[in-house]
Write a protein that holds these residues in place. Sequence first.
Motif, PDB file in Angstrom:
ATOM      1  N   PRO A  49       0.786  -1.208  -0.060  1.00 24.23           N
ATOM      2  CA  PRO A  49      -0.030  -0.019   0.055  1.00 24.23           C
ATOM      3  C   PRO A  49       0.866   1.474  -0.016  1.00 24.23           C
ATOM      4  CG  PRO A  49      -0.980  -1.529   1.452  1.00 24.23           C
ATOM      5  CD  PRO A  49       0.325  -2.376   1.060  1.00 24.23           C
ATOM      6  N   GLU A  50       1.981   1.268   0.720  1.00 22.98           N
ATOM      7  CA  GLU A  50       2.879   2.529   0.752  1.00 22.98           C
ATOM      8  C   GLU A  50       3.254   2.948  -0.530  1.00 22.98           C
ATOM      9  OE1 GLU A  50       3.740   0.024   4.580  1.00 22.98           O
ATOM     10  OE2 GLU A  50       3.292  -0.295   2.531  1.00 22.98           O
ATOM     11  N   ALA A  51       3.720   1.762  -1.302  1.00 27.09           N
ATOM     12  CA  ALA A  51       4.126   1.850  -2.607  1.00 27.09           C
ATOM     13  C   ALA A  51       3.285   2.439  -3.582  1.00 27.09           C
ATOM     14  CB  ALA A  51       5.116   0.645  -2.889  1.00 27.09           C
ATOM     15  N   ALA A  52       2.199   1.675  -3.553  1.00 25.92           N
ATOM     16  CA  ALA A  52       1.145   2.078  -4.084  1.00 25.92           C
ATOM     17  C   ALA A  52       0.501   3.679  -4.136  1.00 25.92           C
ATOM     18  CB  ALA A  52      -0.257   1.143  -3.856  1.00 25.92           C
ATOM     19  N   VAL A  53       0.300   4.069  -3.011  1.00 25.04           N
ATOM     20  CA  VAL A  53      -0.061   5.226  -2.664  1.00 25.04           C
ATOM     21  C   VAL A  53       1.097   6.263  -3.218  1.00 25.04           C
ATOM     22  CG1 VAL A  53      -0.179   7.003  -0.836  1.00 25.04           C
ATOM     23  CG2 VAL A  53      -1.362   4.972  -0.755  1.00 25.04           C
ATOM     24  N   LYS A  54       2.192   6.011  -2.902  1.00 27.54           N
ATOM     25  CA  LYS A  54       3.419   6.738  -3.457  1.00 27.54           C
ATOM     26  C   LYS A  54       3.370   6.877  -4.940  1.00 27.54           C
ATOM     27  CE  LYS A  54       8.650   7.415  -2.862  1.00 27.54           C
ATOM     28  NZ  LYS A  54       9.086   7.314  -4.506  1.00 27.54           N
ATOM     29  N   ARG A  55       3.105   5.917  -5.699  1.00 27.97           N
ATOM     30  CA  ARG A  55       3.283   5.827  -7.107  1.00 27.97           C
ATOM     31  C   ARG A  55       2.039   6.588  -7.502  1.00 27.97           C
ATOM     32  NH1 ARG A  55      -0.127   3.116  -9.936  1.00 27.97           N
ATOM     33  NH2 ARG A  55      -0.642   1.714  -8.274  1.00 27.97           N
ATOM     34  N   CYS A  56       0.957   6.282  -7.247  1.00 27.60           N
ATOM     35  CA  CYS A  56      -0.299   7.075  -7.534  1.00 27.60           C
ATOM     36  C   CYS A  56      -0.221   8.762  -7.387  1.00 27.60           C
ATOM     37  CB  CYS A  56      -1.582   6.740  -6.874  1.00 27.60           C
ATOM     38  SG  CYS A  56      -2.135   5.048  -7.222  1.00 27.60           S
ATOM     39  N   ILE A  57       0.507   9.094  -6.454  1.00 28.25           N
ATOM     40  CA  ILE A  57       0.879  10.366  -6.121  1.00 28.25           C
ATOM     41  C   ILE A  57       1.679  10.822  -7.060  1.00 28.25           C
ATOM     42  CG2 ILE A  57       1.850  12.227  -4.414  1.00 28.25           C
ATOM     43  CD1 ILE A  57       0.821  10.596  -2.468  1.00 28.25           C
ATOM     44  N   GLU A  58       2.740  10.451  -7.312  1.00 25.55           N
ATOM     45  CA  GLU A  58       3.712  10.608  -8.281  1.00 25.55           C
ATOM     46  C   GLU A  58       3.427  10.811  -9.663  1.00 25.55           C
ATOM     47  OE1 GLU A  58       7.044   8.199  -7.612  1.00 25.55           O
ATOM     48  OE2 GLU A  58       7.818   9.406  -5.905  1.00 25.55           O
ATOM     49  N   GLU A  59       2.425   9.687 -10.241  1.00 26.06           N
ATOM     50  CA  GLU A  59       1.859   9.789 -11.679  1.00 26.06           C
ATOM     51  C   GLU A  59       0.668  10.624 -11.749  1.00 26.06           C
ATOM     52  OE1 GLU A  59       1.679   5.481 -12.445  1.00 26.06           O
ATOM     53  OE2 GLU A  59       3.838   5.314 -12.237  1.00 26.06           O
ATOM     54  N   GLU A  60       0.099  11.124 -10.536  1.00 27.86           N
ATOM     55  CA  GLU A  60      -1.268  11.749 -10.508  1.00 27.86           C
ATOM     56  C   GLU A  60      -2.174  11.036 -11.165  1.00 27.86           C
ATOM     57  OE1 GLU A  60      -0.554  15.648 -12.389  1.00 27.86           O
ATOM     58  OE2 GLU A  60       0.666  16.248 -10.730  1.00 27.86           O
ATOM     59  N   VAL A  61      -2.369   9.751 -10.526  1.00 28.22           N
ATOM     60  CA  VAL A  61      -3.451   8.579 -11.058  1.00 28.22           C
ATOM     61  C   VAL A  61      -4.765   9.564 -10.652  1.00 28.22           C
ATOM     62  CG1 VAL A  61      -4.145   6.427 -10.660  1.00 28.22           C
ATOM     63  CG2 VAL A  61      -1.697   7.082 -11.004  1.00 28.22           C
ATOM     64  N   ASP A  62      -5.717   9.296 -11.580  1.00 35.16           N
ATOM     65  CA  ASP A  62      -6.862   9.815 -11.295  1.00 35.16           C
ATOM     66  C   ASP A  62      -7.953   8.776 -12.065  1.00 35.16           C
ATOM     67  OD1 ASP A  62      -9.548  10.827 -10.892  1.00 35.16           O
ATOM     68  OD2 ASP A  62      -8.819  12.962 -11.627  1.00 35.16           O
ATOM     69  N   CYS A  63      -8.770   8.041 -11.429  1.00 34.60           N
ATOM     70  CA  CYS A  63      -9.715   6.814 -11.922  1.00 34.60           C
ATOM     71  C   CYS A  63     -11.089   7.534 -12.318  1.00 34.60           C
ATOM     72  CB  CYS A  63      -9.944   5.699 -11.045  1.00 34.60           C
ATOM     73  SG  CYS A  63      -8.475   4.861 -10.778  1.00 34.60           S
ATOM     74  N   ALA A  64     -11.058   8.991 -12.092  1.00 33.62           N
ATOM     75  CA  ALA A  64     -12.172   9.513 -12.830  1.00 33.62           C
ATOM     76  C   ALA A  64     -12.385   9.760 -14.458  1.00 33.62           C
ATOM     77  CB  ALA A  64     -12.498  11.024 -12.094  1.00 33.62           C
ATOM     78  N   GLU A  65     -11.045   9.501 -14.794  1.00 35.95           N
ATOM     79  CA  GLU A  65     -10.753   9.410 -16.579  1.00 35.95           C
ATOM     80  C   GLU A  65     -12.073   8.644 -17.127  1.00 35.95           C
ATOM     81  OE1 GLU A  65      -7.560   8.384 -19.850  1.00 35.95           O
ATOM     82  OE2 GLU A  65      -6.835   8.458 -17.584  1.00 35.95           O
ATOM     83  N   GLY A  66     -12.561   9.321 -18.061  1.00 35.90           N
ATOM     84  CA  GLY A  66     -13.721   8.464 -18.791  1.00 35.90           C
ATOM     85  C   GLY A  66     -15.082   9.067 -18.513  1.00 35.90           C
ATOM     86  N   GLU A  67     -15.047   9.774 -17.353  1.00 35.31           N
ATOM     87  CA  GLU A  67     -16.347  10.422 -16.995  1.00 35.31           C
ATOM     88  C   GLU A  67     -16.595  11.683 -17.614  1.00 35.31           C
ATOM     89  OE1 GLU A  67     -17.772   7.979 -15.785  1.00 35.31           O
ATOM     90  OE2 GLU A  67     -18.366   8.153 -13.677  1.00 35.31           O
TER      91      GLU A  67
END
Length: 284
Positions: A263-281
């Motif tokens: 989870p720590e690595a996943a959160v760090k990655r999502c922050i750095e890559e600016e992941v946003d699953c709202a894409e497509g809405e």
Amino acid sequence: MALHTIAAHVRQLSRPLSVLRAATTMSTNHVLLLGGSGKVARLLTPMLLHQSWDVTSIIYNPDQIADLKQLGVNQNGKLNVLVRSLEDIKNETDAKRLIDEIKPSYVVWSAGAGGKGAPERTEAIDRDAAIHCIRASIASPYITKFVMISFNGCRYEKPPWIDETHWQEYLKVTRNHYQRYYEAKLPADEVLYVEGKKRKDFAGICLRPGRLSMEPVGKVSLGKFPRVEGYTSRASLAYTAALLLDSHNKNCWLDILDGDEDPEAAVKRCIEEEVDCAEGEYFY
């Protein structure tokens, strides 16, 4: 204690204690936890308290007070349990009154009727009260984060990264069975995203699990991945929510299932890559 050391302890405990940085002698954050008697909230509460954060937990059944207060025993932060009915929040003024009484720095929505009972109750809590609390939080300058616990199929359109066949099967097997819940939750998720973006110093984070399980904290899939159907450990969900409260400052939706990344690595990655699953809405 380092994050990875705390995480090791969390994975070994039936009741997780902390997922953040080392506890300090003074509390620096105050979390308003709406729906404090729920299973996810009960896991999240001691994590935050151990970190010397204060928590005000909102519940609707006074019979649960003594049980909830046990989560605050021998913790570093202070736990306050208040009995309030979210069904009584009929407008933004009602929500602002509750928020101003507590003056939290963060808000977590882990409440909801979940489609159970009369349709009016699900609409009153999961849609209306949630939207009022979101708007009131955004209007309160001392609140800088709002974490909404939703679910990963709560969206208008198929995510671009999901196969059409898989999406249709998910709708048929899973989401269509929770149509009432979905129809109530989605407007609240949308309001958090759209309205949250209007304030530069505010992060509206929608954390979106699959089917919830009682497994201990484990590895996760966080962000965009090629499936919707799957399980999410409640403990991993609470753990990730705590990490996001501690570190993430961007408006976003984040899907979460059990997976293969810490989870720590996943959160760090999502922050750095600016992941946003709202894409497509349509409002993305």
